[in-house]
Design an enzyme around this catalytic site. Structure first.
Site, short mmCIF file in Angstrom:
data_model
loop_
_atom_site.label_atom_id
_atom_site.label_comp_id
_atom_site.label_asym_id
_atom_site.label_seq_id
_atom_site.Cartn_x
_atom_site.Cartn_y
_atom_site.Cartn_z
N GLY A 176 35.14 84.98 -12.06
CA GLY A 176 34.24 83.82 -12.15
C GLY A 176 34.60 82.74 -11.15
N ASP A 177 33.75 81.74 -11.06
CA ASP A 177 33.98 80.53 -10.27
C ASP A 177 32.94 79.53 -10.79
OD1 ASP A 177 35.52 79.48 -7.73
OD2 ASP A 177 33.47 78.88 -7.35
N ASN A 198 35.62 74.67 -16.34
CA ASN A 198 36.77 75.47 -16.77
C ASN A 198 38.10 74.89 -16.27
OD1 ASN A 198 38.66 77.85 -15.58
ND2 ASN A 198 37.98 78.31 -17.64
N LYS A 202 35.25 86.78 -1.68
CA LYS A 202 34.52 85.79 -2.48
C LYS A 202 33.05 86.16 -2.44
CE LYS A 202 35.14 81.95 -4.83
NZ LYS A 202 36.26 81.49 -5.65
P1 NDP Z 1 32.73 75.20 -13.55
O1 NDP Z 1 31.37 75.63 -13.17
O2 NDP Z 1 33.30 75.59 -14.85
O3 NDP Z 1 32.84 73.60 -13.44
C1 NDP Z 1 32.57 72.92 -12.26
C2 NDP Z 1 32.63 71.44 -12.53
O4 NDP Z 1 32.52 70.73 -11.30
C3 NDP Z 1 31.48 70.96 -13.41
O5 NDP Z 1 31.91 69.82 -14.12
C4 NDP Z 1 30.43 70.58 -12.37
O6 NDP Z 1 29.49 69.63 -12.83
C5 NDP Z 1 31.28 69.99 -11.28
N1 NDP Z 1 30.63 70.21 -9.98
C6 NDP Z 1 30.35 71.39 -9.39
N2 NDP Z 1 29.71 71.20 -8.22
C7 NDP Z 1 29.61 69.88 -8.07
C8 NDP Z 1 29.05 69.06 -7.09
N3 NDP Z 1 28.49 69.59 -5.99
N4 NDP Z 1 29.13 67.72 -7.26
C9 NDP Z 1 29.71 67.19 -8.35
N5 NDP Z 1 30.25 67.93 -9.33
C10 NDP Z 1 30.19 69.24 -9.21
O7 NDP Z 1 33.68 75.68 -12.34
P2 NDP Z 1 35.26 75.83 -12.32
O8 NDP Z 1 35.89 74.81 -13.18
O9 NDP Z 1 35.58 77.25 -12.52
O10 NDP Z 1 35.58 75.53 -10.78
C11 NDP Z 1 35.88 74.22 -10.30
C12 NDP Z 1 36.60 74.33 -8.95
O11 NDP Z 1 37.81 75.07 -9.12
C13 NDP Z 1 35.82 75.06 -7.85
O12 NDP Z 1 36.17 74.49 -6.59
C14 NDP Z 1 36.38 76.47 -7.92
O13 NDP Z 1 36.22 77.18 -6.70
C15 NDP Z 1 37.84 76.16 -8.20
N6 NDP Z 1 38.62 77.26 -8.78
C16 NDP Z 1 38.24 77.85 -9.96
C17 NDP Z 1 39.02 78.86 -10.50
C18 NDP Z 1 38.72 79.45 -11.84
O14 NDP Z 1 39.55 80.22 -12.33
N7 NDP Z 1 37.62 79.12 -12.47
C19 NDP Z 1 40.19 79.39 -9.78
C20 NDP Z 1 40.54 78.62 -8.60
C21 NDP Z 1 39.76 77.63 -8.13
P3 NDP Z 1 28.05 70.15 -13.35
O15 NDP Z 1 28.31 70.86 -14.62
O16 NDP Z 1 27.25 68.90 -13.49
O17 NDP Z 1 27.53 71.06 -12.27
#
Ligand code: NDP
Length: 450
Positions: free
Chosen positions: A168-169, A244, A129
């Site tokens: 990505g993440d 995402n 990571k």
């Molecule tokens: P994105 O950046 O696309 O979206 C993240 C979302 O979560 C946004 O709505 C963001 O709000 C919110 N968020 C992030 N940090 C915080 C915080 N500290 N407090 C409140 N809201 C928060 O990321 P992903 O959708 O890709 O990832 C979301 C989760 O899924 C993470 O834990 C990631 O590790 C996990 N994941 C992702 C994968 C992927 O393929 N993308 C695969 C497996 C797991 P805002 O826009 O306001 O920051």
């Protein structure tokens, strides 16, 4: 509170001592060690050659300076990370996170979880990571590009399709992957498509990768529901986040007839009892890069609760799918969800539920799918992207989604059956930890002490 077996407790103590100030990493290790007591009772040979100690120590940790120039001509400095945790199963594989909260402990917890998740997919990928404390929010495309180029200018020497393959993440989507791939290509003079996943469809990306994590969590959660003869149909569902993972979770749940009534971002959460309008959410988040509260004004219905003035988990639902970030669902939130009749929880995010929350769900008999199993669809489809790149091939959306669905069903069944085999029926946390561990432990033993 679940205990760590006496034989494993010194390993945990050593992890805490050697990784001071990294509570998320301690939490992730503790959860796995709590499950492994059942394994070493049956297979004490796994205690030999410090195998578990080695698994808790990253193979390599890279921390570097990322200087870049903002639109005002001022030089900014961020910190870059890549933790190459385990290559027992294949090249290191795991996403890059750009968020101001990123530090080495967060990256280590994510990298550690990734080892077991990747093993569960059954595909040949190790765990890693990375990321940076860079905040893309409010930055222009030019600033994001210059940051990504500077980040890759250091990182490229540690990557390669047989070495380490990031994706990505949080904060890293198609735009960022494009800039990083471009810079990698320029620096190496190689069109090495398999070095990054989550690429655009015009240069080696896979169909269904964007949707994969959210769709995959929906398949997993549906499989859990089906063990009790239930399905999403007509069930009120709450999905936190609106990035995402959340967006494609909402899409798939809706396609199964689930009624998703709430989602969030870091500014707060929205509720629309009529069911969320996903096209509008996509427009707000993917096109305008706006705030979730805009939904209420644009749609003319529902309501918005500001961050700090309530929790999205106060909203009554039958299925909860936390898809934002780590430790976003506390013991108190879990108690509220249980009181309101939640039946299943599928973690789209990594470690979104605190240990107290997990305990509360499990004691109440709620079906609980831990992130390292439930959200493995993203990385699994990344591995399918690598397969397509290696064979210079391109699969249809249907073909890729069908593979994803099969992989998620296999992960579900493997967690379910392993939990039964090790005397914890219905406990997907134990099932995922043990099934993932055994797959990684076997090649580690074969390789000797390295
Ligand atoms: P994105 O950046 O696309 O979206 C993240 C979302 O979560 C946004 O709505 C963001 O709000 C919110 N968020 C992030 N940090 C915080 C915080 N500290 N407090 C409140 N809201 C928060 O990321 P992903 O959708 O890709 O990832 C979301 C989760 O899924 C993470 O834990 C990631 O590790 C996990 N994941 C992702 C994968 C992927 O393929 N993308 C695969 C497996 C797991 P805002 O826009 O306001 O920051």
């Amino acid at each position: 509170m679940p205990q760590i077996d006496d034989k494993l407790a010194p390993i945990y103590e050593q992890v805490v001592r050697r990784n001071a100030g990294e509570p998320e990493f301690h939490q992730a290790v503790r959860e796995v060690l709590e499950s492994l007591g059942r394994v070493v009772a049956k297979r004490p040979d796994y205690l030999e050659d410090a195998l578990i100690e080695r698994l808790c120590e990253p193979e390599r940790q890279i921390i570097f300076r990322v200087p870049w120039t903002d639109d005002k001509g001022q030089v900014q400095i961020n910190r870059g990370f890549r933790v190459q945790f385990s290559s027992a199963m294949g090249p290191y594989k795991g996403g890059l996170r750009f968020h101001p909260s990123v530090n080495v402990g967060i990256i280590k917890f994510l990298g550690f979880e990734q080892i077991f998740k990747n093993a569960l997919t059954g595909l040949p990928i190790g765990g890693g990571k990375g990321g940076s404390d860079f905040d893309p929010k409010g930055r222009s495309d030019g600033e994001v590009m210059r940051f990504c180029q500077s980040f890759m200018t250091e990182l490229y020497r540690h990557l390669g399709e047989y070495t380490d393959v990031p994706a990505g993440d949080i904060g890293v989507g198609g735009r960022e992957i494009g800039y990083m791939f471009g810079q990698y290509k320029r620096l190496t003079n190689r069109y090495e498509a398999g070095v990054l996943t989550g690429k655009g469809l015009f240069y080696g990306g896979s169909l269904a990768r964007t949707e994969a994590t959210g769709y995959g969590n929906t398949y997993f959660t549906r499989a859990m529901l089906q063990t009790g003869g239930e399905d999403f149909d007509g069930k009120t569902t709450v999905v936190s986040g609106s990035g995402n993972v959340a967006i494609y979770t909402i899409e798939k749940v809706q396609s199964y007839g689930g009624k998703v009534i709430a989602c969030s971002d870091s500014s707060g959460y929205i509720v629309d009892e009529n069911g969320l309008d996903l096209d509008l959410i996509k427009e707000i988040k993917e096109v305008r890069r706006g705030r979730i509260g805009e939904y209420v004004r644009l749609k003319g219905q529902g309501y918005f609760v500001k961050s700090g003035e309530g929790s999205i988990w106060d909203v009554p639902c039958q299925v909860a799918m936390p898809s934002a970030t780590q430790n976003e669902l506390t013991g108190k939130d879990a108690a509220k969800l249980v009181k309101n009749g939640v039946q299943a929880v599928g973690e789209g995010a990594n470690m979104p539920s605190t240990p107290e929350a997990i305990r509360t769900f499990q004691q109440a008999g709620v079906k609980f799918g831990p992130g390292k199993a439930a959200n493995a669809g993203g990385v699994a489809t990344s591995a399918l992207e690598m397969q397509q790149n290696a064979s210079r091939d391109r699969w249809s959306f249907e073909q890729t989604e069908a593979r994803l669905a099969t992989i998620m069903r296999d992960i579900h069944d493997s967690c379910y059956e392993t939990a039964e085999e090790f005397g914890a029926p219905g406990d997907y946390v134990i099932g995922a930890n043990i099934a993932g561990f055994i797959r990684v432990a076997e090649p580690m033993r074969a390789f000797g002490v390295i």
